[in-house]
Design an enzyme around this catalytic site. Structure first.
Site, PDB file in Angstrom:
ATOM      1  N   CYS A 166      -5.852 -11.359   0.390  1.00  0.00           N
ATOM      2  CA  CYS A 166      -5.685 -10.752   1.707  1.00  0.00           C
ATOM      3  C   CYS A 166      -6.942  -9.946   2.019  1.00  0.00           C
ATOM      4  CB  CYS A 166      -4.453  -9.843   1.683  1.00  0.00           C
ATOM      5  SG  CYS A 166      -4.174  -8.946   3.205  1.00  0.00           S
ATOM      6  N   TRP A 179      -3.994  -8.879  -3.370  1.00  0.00           N
ATOM      7  CA  TRP A 179      -5.366  -8.376  -3.514  1.00  0.00           C
ATOM      8  C   TRP A 179      -5.961  -8.222  -2.123  1.00  0.00           C
ATOM      9  CZ3 TRP A 179      -8.328  -8.416  -8.334  1.00  0.00           C
ATOM     10  CH2 TRP A 179      -9.688  -8.056  -8.154  1.00  0.00           C
ATOM     11  N   ASP A 180      -6.087  -6.984  -1.704  1.00  0.00           N
ATOM     12  CA  ASP A 180      -6.511  -6.722  -0.333  1.00  0.00           C
ATOM     13  C   ASP A 180      -7.978  -6.282  -0.293  1.00  0.00           C
ATOM     14  OD1 ASP A 180      -6.223  -6.477   2.397  1.00  0.00           O
ATOM     15  OD2 ASP A 180      -4.421  -5.237   2.267  1.00  0.00           O
ATOM     16  N   MET A 181      -8.568  -6.329   0.890  1.00  0.00           N
ATOM     17  CA  MET A 181      -9.964  -5.895   1.092  1.00  0.00           C
ATOM     18  C   MET A 181     -10.101  -5.640   2.582  1.00  0.00           C
ATOM     19  SD  MET A 181     -13.289  -6.442   1.810  1.00  0.00           S
ATOM     20  CE  MET A 181     -14.906  -6.634   1.132  1.00  0.00           C
ATOM     21  N   ASN A 182     -10.192  -4.364   2.945  1.00  0.00           N
ATOM     22  CA  ASN A 182      -9.980  -4.018   4.345  1.00  0.00           C
ATOM     23  C   ASN A 182     -11.185  -3.485   5.107  1.00  0.00           C
ATOM     24  OD1 ASN A 182      -7.223  -4.691   4.854  1.00  0.00           O
ATOM     25  ND2 ASN A 182      -6.673  -3.129   3.372  1.00  0.00           N
ATOM     26  N   ASP A 217       0.825  -1.211   0.000  1.00  0.00           N
ATOM     27  CA  ASP A 217       0.000   0.000   0.000  1.00  0.00           C
ATOM     28  C   ASP A 217       0.864   1.267   0.000  1.00  0.00           C
ATOM     29  OD1 ASP A 217      -2.093   1.734   0.285  1.00  0.00           O
ATOM     30  OD2 ASP A 217      -2.792   0.941   2.203  1.00  0.00           O
ATOM     31  N   ASP A 247      -2.782 -10.652   9.741  1.00  0.00           N
ATOM     32  CA  ASP A 247      -1.885  -9.503   9.870  1.00  0.00           C
ATOM     33  C   ASP A 247      -0.960  -9.654  11.060  1.00  0.00           C
ATOM     34  OD1 ASP A 247      -2.524  -8.088   7.656  1.00  0.00           O
ATOM     35  OD2 ASP A 247      -3.759  -6.579   8.641  1.00  0.00           O
TER      36      ASP A 247
HETATM   37  C1  GLA Z   1      -4.064  -4.702   5.248  1.00  0.00           C
HETATM   38  C2  GLA Z   1      -3.207  -5.907   4.943  1.00  0.00           C
HETATM   39  C3  GLA Z   1      -1.764  -5.581   5.227  1.00  0.00           C
HETATM   40  C4  GLA Z   1      -1.340  -4.393   4.393  1.00  0.00           C
HETATM   41  C5  GLA Z   1      -2.273  -3.228   4.639  1.00  0.00           C
HETATM   42  C6  GLA Z   1      -2.006  -2.094   3.681  1.00  0.00           C
HETATM   43  O1  GLA Z   1      -4.081  -4.432   6.604  1.00  0.00           O
HETATM   44  O2  GLA Z   1      -3.628  -6.998   5.671  1.00  0.00           O
HETATM   45  O3  GLA Z   1      -0.945  -6.682   4.940  1.00  0.00           O
HETATM   46  O4  GLA Z   1      -1.336  -4.740   3.027  1.00  0.00           O
HETATM   47  O5  GLA Z   1      -3.627  -3.591   4.508  1.00  0.00           O
HETATM   48  O6  GLA Z   1      -2.852  -1.047   3.895  1.00  0.00           O
END
Ligand code: GLA
Length: 761
Positions: free
Chosen positions: A544, A495-498, A385, A566
């Site tokens: 992710c 590929w993230d999704m938060n 990121d 994480d």
């Molecule tokens: C999430 C992911 C982390 C990282 C951050 C970046 O928390 O799990 O590994 O990539 O986003 O914002």
């Protein structure tokens, strides 16, 4: 291509082109369906009033006809006779796809409001067919069908003109049974579906325990095993992702089931959104296991002529305990679920920028890190990121997937080329489904977010979710991501999704379809992933979602590996890896050496322990800043060389949980073919008067000899399995290193042993 072999009341024929033996599925003349292979048997029949009565799920039966006599159709006080048939009540009848309201009061597999405004559905058997292989599920990920046969049984509610087709797939060489259903409205009125499970499994009365995996952010996959209570037990998600809170996995066990023996009925769902797996113990002790989309907050309007497809539920039965259950899952996931291109591919070691730099990124810094990464011998630089326009922290810019011109003046593609010119692969982080309020994309398309009219959307990590139920949003994302991947210089995508879904609504769908949006979102997500991975099969995708907030077989169908948590601190991560291993092969997982003290829980740990905790994950790496890299360069070089030399062994082998108590973990991993065996042991807190511990290894060749590379000692396989491999012993003042048997007494002890099969003593 599917090849219908038999239809109504047909039985098995000769071996087929696909090599699937003919007897995976047979149907007798009195309509008893027998499914199975050497691992399990599954039997049901057409009973009175066309109800599909479940007869057996367990070990294969030599004589399935005997299962036909299990259920006693005895009248019981308070029972209601189904459709007036004497002594025939559905109240306790084991069924394949039960509905509610006609003498069965347990939770139904199918429920809703029909065109007449009531909720009574009655399904009767109409026909069946057996096909070689397995049809794809339209719009949804599903297991590949090579070496399998599929039985499709069609049931019909003649009054409501609703047709249900149940699919059962059996494989020649796997202990997994796949189930799904299609619901078709062939009437003139719309039907509102509220509960539409992928599978129902009615198990006989017995003492059951339930094993499941619950958790939270940075604490995923915590196992819990408890007696199944009277009434209902369910795990579910209504967060919009499968979630860290309950992974979609349940195993029903007998109280005496152990790793090595005892019955296990395990279930998972190949799906990434809201799910429920529920077990209901009836008044008579029998158990109904339902697995599918969470009915809570779900409705699907099925117009005349429309069809609804459920996701796929997977079931494993074994009589040989949890170890065998995991082995079945692991082999199946690897062979039939994970992307083919990476099935036997050693994963690159990597340096990820996240815990090294967070948002403090520039082109020069990334290139300098790439040099350091190369110096310690890793294969890939992953830019996490913080690389896109205006992204200095987590308050802005998601959605604007263009390099930040100030910090990355040459752009990302040029940076990727420069990194590759250094002999490294290049990986890039995206969070495609999210959008920041402060972004150009949001300014241009404020109605592209999940939202409901008149309500302020709630923010999670300062961001919103794009409305992937809308085809134009998915098309936009395909275009953006394809633009990067088509460059040919992006080797890997994280590929993230938060965030979770709130105010779930869509400007793209009418009012009466708003409760369809969470599932339509998944369909959009799957179209996006299917398109990108089909166009770019050799790009390694890592799944992710704030770690393991969406780690499920739906995502793993498209992505070869995932960031399971994480929490990069090794001692806390032991439970996470241990729990994940019940269902997921560690080929699908990634781990890195993060900073110490750890940024999530503040704990200090040695670099060796950080490495060893993640050793059995297929993808191993580092996320350390420049000074840490410099300080530990020599050690990191050794560890990355070890990761590299064992990378090929870490895909396709067998992982075993050998010891787990709250203070000790021992894991074994045998490479495919069994020539290399790795054993890791962790003791969390040091103790006085400790026992001399041994690890009883499993799955070795009893006759063969194995050399313990760290001590030089040679053992027979039988001795390692039955007498055990000696584990380290902590002694005050000992100067032995981690690999010796005698080690200094201390907390967070970890050792990794390698055994290699050799010719003789
Ligand atoms: C999430 C992911 C982390 C990282 C951050 C970046 O928390 O799990 O590994 O990539 O986003 O914002």
């Amino acid at each position: 291509m599917l090849d219908p072999r038999t239809s109504s009341n047909g039985a098995g024929g000769p071996a087929t082109d696909h090599g699937a033996p003919a007897d995976l599925i047979t149907v007798s003349s009195d309509q008893v369906f027998t499914l199975g292979n050497e691992h399990f048997g599954y039997v049901f029949r057409v009973a009175k009033a066309g109800v599909l009565e479940h007869l057996h799920y367990g070990p294969p039966l030599l004589d399935p006809a005997s299962a036909n006599q299990h259920h006693l159709h005895a009248g019981r006080p308070l029972s209601v006779e189904h459709r007036g048939i004497p002594d025939y009540s559905l109240r306790d009848l084991p069924q394949e796809y039960p509905t509610f309201g006609s003498s069965d009061f347990r939770s139904p597999a199918l429920h809703g409001i029909n065109g007449d405004g009531n909720s009574i559905f009655q399904l009767e058997y109409v026909s069946h067919e057996i096909v070689d292989g397995k049809p794809d599920l339209p719009g949804l990920p599903s297991a590949r069908g090579d070496g399998s046969q599929t039985l499709r049984v069609t049931l019909r509610d003649a009054l409501q003109k609703l047709e249900v087709t149940l699919s059962y797939t059996v494989y020649r060489d796997h202990g997994v049974l796949c189930r799904s259903g299609t619901i078709k409205n062939f009437g003139e009125k719309a039907v509102l579906l509220t509960d539409v499970f992928s599978s129902a499994l009615d198990l006989p009365a017995a003492d059951y325990e339930v094993l499941h995996l619950h958790g939270s952010w940075a604490a995923e996959f915590s196992e819990q095993r408890v007696p199944l209570p009277q009434g209902k037990f369910s795990i579910e998600s209504s967060w919009g992702t499968s979630g860290a809170f309950h992974n979609p996995f349940v195993a029903l066990l007998s109280p005496h089931t152990t790793e090595a023996s005892g019955p296990v009925y395990a279930t998972t769902l190949l799906y990434s959104g809201n799910f429920r797996i529920g077990a209901e113990t009836s008044e008579f002790g029998s158990v109904r296991l339902l697995c599918g989309i969470n009915p809570f907050n779900f409705q699907w309007r099925l117009e005349p002529g429309e069809t609804f497809q459920t996701p796929e539920a997977l079931h494993v039965y074994t009589s040989q305990g949890l170890r065998e259950m995991s082995r079945s899952w692991h082999h199946f996931v690897r062979d039939r679920v994970s992307p083919l291109a990476f099935r036997h591919q050693p994963r690159p070691t990597y340096l990820n920028t996240w815990e090294a730099t967070y948002f403090d990124l520039t082109q020069d810094r990334v290139l300098a890190l790439a040099d350091k990464a190369r110096d310690v011998g890793v294969d890939m630089l992953v830019l996490d990121d913080g690389w896109f326009r205006g992204r200095q922290d987590d308050r802005s810019s998601l959605g604007d997937w263009e390099a930040d011109a100030d910090r990355f003046p040459d752009g990302i593609i040029s940076l990727a080329r420069q990194v590759r010119d250094k002999g490294l692969k290049f990986g890039l982080w995206f969070e495609p489904e999210a959008v920041s309020r402060r972004s150009q994309l949001y300014e241009q398309h404020p109605d592209w977010i999940l939202h409901v009219p008149g309500r302020e959307p709630s923010l999670g990590r300062n961001q919103l979710l794009l409305d992937l139920s809308r085809p134009e949003v998915v098309d936009h994302l395909i275009e953006v991501l394809d633009g990067y991947l088509a460059s040919g210089v992006i080797d890997y995508v994280k590929w993230d999704m938060n965030r979770c879904m709130t105010e779930v609504g869509s400007a793209g769908w009418p009012n009466h379809r708003q409760l369809e949006v969470p599932h339509r979102y998944q369909l959009g997500l799957y179209r996006l992933l299917a398109t990108l991975t089909r166009r770019h099969p050799n790009v390694l995708f890592e799944n992710c979602a704030s770690g393991g907030n969406r780690f499920d077989l739906g995502m793993l169908h498209y992505m070869a590996q995932g960031w399971i948590s994480d929490l990069s601190e090794p001692i806390g991560r032991l439970d996470i890896i241990h729990g994940a291993s019940y269902l997921y092969p560690l080929d699908t997982t990634a781990a890195y050496i993060g900073p110490s003290p750890n940024h999530q829980n503040g704990r200090d740990s040695s670099i060796g322990t950080r490495f060893r905790a993640g050793f059995f994950c297929a993808a191993r790496g580092i996320s350390l800043a420049e000074d840490d890299l410099a300080r530990n360069a020599a050690t990191l070089k050794t560890l990355m060389a070890e990761a590299k030399s064992t990378a090929a062994a870490m895909v396709g082998g067998d992982f075993y949980r050998i010891i787990k108590d709250p203070n000790e973990y021992c894991w074994q991993y045998s490479s495919a073919g069994g020539d290399q065996v790795f054993v890791a042991f962790f003791r969390v807190l040091s103790r006085v008067s400790e026992p001399f511990r041994r690890a009883h290894l499993v799955g070795l060749d009893a006759q063969a000899w194995y050399e313990h590379l760290e001590t030089g000692q040679r053992y027979r396989g039988e001795s390692l399995m039955h007498s055990g491999l000696p584990l380290p012993f902590g002694k005050m003042g000992s100067t032995g290193d981690d690999h010796g048997r005698l080690v200094p007494k201390r907390d967070f002890l970890s050792v990794l042993y390698t055994l290699r099969r050799v010719d003789g003593p």
